[in-house]
Design a protein around this motif. Sequence first.
Motif, short mmCIF file in Angstrom:
data_model
loop_
_atom_site.label_atom_id
_atom_site.label_comp_id
_atom_site.label_asym_id
_atom_site.label_seq_id
_atom_site.Cartn_x
_atom_site.Cartn_y
_atom_site.Cartn_z
N VAL A 75 0.81 -1.22 0.00
CA VAL A 75 0.00 0.00 0.00
C VAL A 75 0.85 1.27 0.00
N HIS A 76 2.15 1.10 -0.27
CA HIS A 76 2.98 2.30 -0.42
C HIS A 76 4.18 2.00 -1.31
N ALA A 77 4.78 3.05 -1.80
CA ALA A 77 5.86 2.92 -2.80
C ALA A 77 7.13 2.38 -2.19
N ASP A 78 7.95 1.77 -3.04
CA ASP A 78 9.33 1.49 -2.63
C ASP A 78 10.29 2.08 -3.65
N SER A 79 9.74 2.86 -4.60
CA SER A 79 10.56 3.69 -5.51
C SER A 79 9.59 4.64 -6.20
N LYS A 80 10.08 5.43 -7.14
CA LYS A 80 9.22 6.42 -7.78
C LYS A 80 7.97 5.78 -8.40
N PHE A 81 8.14 4.63 -9.02
CA PHE A 81 7.00 4.04 -9.74
C PHE A 81 6.83 2.55 -9.45
N THR A 82 7.23 2.08 -8.23
CA THR A 82 7.04 0.65 -7.94
C THR A 82 6.57 0.45 -6.50
N THR A 83 5.99 -0.76 -6.28
CA THR A 83 5.84 -1.26 -4.91
C THR A 83 6.63 -2.55 -4.84
N ALA A 84 7.01 -2.94 -3.63
CA ALA A 84 7.98 -4.02 -3.43
C ALA A 84 7.43 -5.38 -3.86
N ALA A 85 8.33 -6.24 -4.32
CA ALA A 85 7.97 -7.64 -4.59
C ALA A 85 7.86 -8.37 -3.26
N GLU B 115 9.25 7.35 -20.40
CA GLU B 115 10.60 6.81 -20.21
C GLU B 115 10.78 6.51 -18.72
N ASP B 116 11.61 5.55 -18.41
CA ASP B 116 11.84 5.18 -17.01
C ASP B 116 12.61 6.29 -16.30
N VAL B 117 12.16 6.58 -15.09
CA VAL B 117 12.88 7.56 -14.27
C VAL B 117 13.28 6.87 -12.97
N GLY B 118 14.02 7.56 -12.18
CA GLY B 118 14.28 7.07 -10.84
C GLY B 118 15.53 6.19 -10.75
N PRO B 119 15.51 5.30 -9.77
CA PRO B 119 14.39 4.82 -8.97
C PRO B 119 13.90 5.81 -7.92
N ASP B 120 14.77 6.74 -7.49
CA ASP B 120 14.31 7.61 -6.39
C ASP B 120 14.29 9.08 -6.79
N THR B 121 14.39 9.34 -8.07
CA THR B 121 14.35 10.74 -8.51
C THR B 121 13.46 10.81 -9.75
#
Length: 743
Positions: free
Chosen positions: A58-68, A88-94
């Motif tokens: 229920v919360h992010a673990d990067s800009k556009f993902t949640t954890a496996a 395009e892919d950004v991040g993971p944390d920016t």
Amino acid sequence: MNPWLLPLRRWCAALLAVGVAAVRAVEPAPYLDPAQPLETRVGDLLGRMTLDEKLALVHADSKFTTAAIPRLGIPRRWMSDGPNGVREDVGPDTWLPAGHTDDFSTAMPPLIALAATWNVDLGRAYGTVLGSEARERNKQILLGPGVNIQRTPLGGRSFEFPGEDPWLTSRVAVSYIQGVQSQGVAACVKHFAANNQEEQRGSIDVQMDERTLREIYLPAFEAAVKEAGVLVVMGSYNQFRGQHCCENDYLLNQVLKKEWGFPGLVVSDWGGVHNTDEAVRNGLDLEMGTEPPYDNFYLARRFRNGILQGKYPLALLDDKVRRNLRVMFASKVFDPDRPAGAINTPTHQATARQVAEEAIVLLKNDGGLLPLDKGRIRSVAVIGANATRLQAHSGGSSAIKSFYEITPLEGILHQVGAAANVTFSQGYLDPDLSSDRRPGAAQPLPDADAGRRGEELAARAVEAAKQADVVVYVGGLNHDRFFDAEGSDRKDLKLPYGQDELIRRVVAANPRTVVVLLSGSAVEMGSWLGQVPAVLQAWYGGAEGGNALGRILFGVVNPSGKLPCTFPKRLEDSPAHALGAYPGEHGTERYAEGLLVGYRWFDAKHIEPQFPFGFGLSYTRFTYSRLAITPVAEGNASAAAVTLTNSGPRDGAETVEVYVRPLHPSVPRPEKELKAFGKVALRAGETKTVTLPLPRAAFAFYDPQRAAWVAEQGDYEILAGGSSRDLPLTAPVRLAATSVVAH
Ligand code: GLC
């Protein structure tokens, strides 16, 4: 390709597939069995999860993902913008680009253009392209469509949304979502709700009456949920009636989940959560847009502590997790038969071009200057920085790293470059043009304007105009800040960079001038429109935009686009500006115009727009001859049968628009409202009858006292034609009794 070159993410997907196969082989858990009912699979998997595993969803673990959650075979969940292509892919944390080389995609024209096609079948094809490309890019959720109603033509994201009318917007949304989700990707309808400006978007508190909310701003969301089965809804940044929309009890719990029965998940806009207690209790299911340490945010450690302290019942978390899992199962994340993705295929490119072609609106064509005759034209002066400027890669979160983008100049060269002398003059100083030209690739024509100043550019363009058989001026706006860009609204309705003056000078130098405007909404054109014989509104055309424009200009395709938004003569004619109800005062924005958004206002105030909602010309002519209202057997709905003929010299396509006018309503209502439309191809001389359903809901208004839609007894007029201001056919309808109607 050498497998070691595959990006890490594909290796993870491969390992995961092995993990899932292992789980399946050892214990065929019900949740891994596609034959099991959805709720059985959700319940089974939920029952296997620990508290921390539930919270991870229920919360992010990067800009556009949640954890496996490898123990259970739950893959890392990738989501991506945007509404007109996979970002395009950004991040993971920016927000900075990730620097991948496998994150290109096909830049589709934005949704204002899709709406301008008025082609629902094309909307489904559009969504299918996006869903297929999102699959190929390993995304589970695609963050589109955006369906915010265009309340002001100054909205910075007007280009991203399908315009000013709830019915047209809802048809675009439904067809798009059906397409995306057919590819095993969850669509995400956004931004819920009343996010109709960029100015103070993160804090503005929107206030409006209940009928305005229900009849104007919610219908596209309601149709997305009830008709298209959209799996994800994104809350918006703004406040509504004093509560942020990502934690708004009335919108999320009362309307979306309880009243509409929405089974999917509500995701926040990125960074749109402000309060754990409200987010937990008011219907948010997934918090995104945070940053490391991700556990510090609202639906993470604070939520966990609240559960452990007994402040929040575990059931609240379980419902959120159930919704997240439901979206995963419904989009076949665990299933072997999930559709395979594809990217930038010939079909995708052809769809992109068809949308761009069918979106182009022919606003004016005096003397039949268009289509240009390839056989007779020996020289074309292409003028305007937008003829070579690349647009797809900017504008905010909807930007695309496109495999390619055909510029207007290139599209014209593809049509006549071998037979005619085509010149290019920048014409005006667009400060960012250099950064928006294709880096490194050869420009199709010598760039003799490099380094020239404004007046030099103009003078050179005027000289080029004098020398040519015909001029194609390509101007308008771009995705720079304060134009068509997320995060800011436009300051006025004007063309920037001195274009008005330049257009006047160019058409004085050569009366055979076509003006092509690239923009996401109206621009003022009164100072030159009278002198210019032909005008095309081309929106932003995406990867194939230049080819689409070239084919329209030279008559390979007959234009069929119609305006999804009113083009006012001046900004103050527009409701929010006429009433001083934009951008709001002291942090509050009251939608004083109420129901009278767009053409509804221009009708009520008898204001002549520059070009009306639903307007669009053709290279041929359509004659409307008959309107018959036929009662439909089941229930007491009806249908409008409209007969029209292509009475002109060439094949074409026409959108028939049907409006409903209540003659003596018991409550204030707009003079007329679009309630049906259909696009039909007609060969020259051909006659067809288009039959469009008019259910009782087409006559209804929302009654806050009954908290229901009501089709009121009384007399109505049905109007049919080719534009909101050109409705030659009318027919009476009487509803014998008042009834509450399903909506
Ligand atoms: C942005 C936009 C939203 C987008 C999200 C992720 O602020 O409002 O449309 O999907 O953040 O980029």
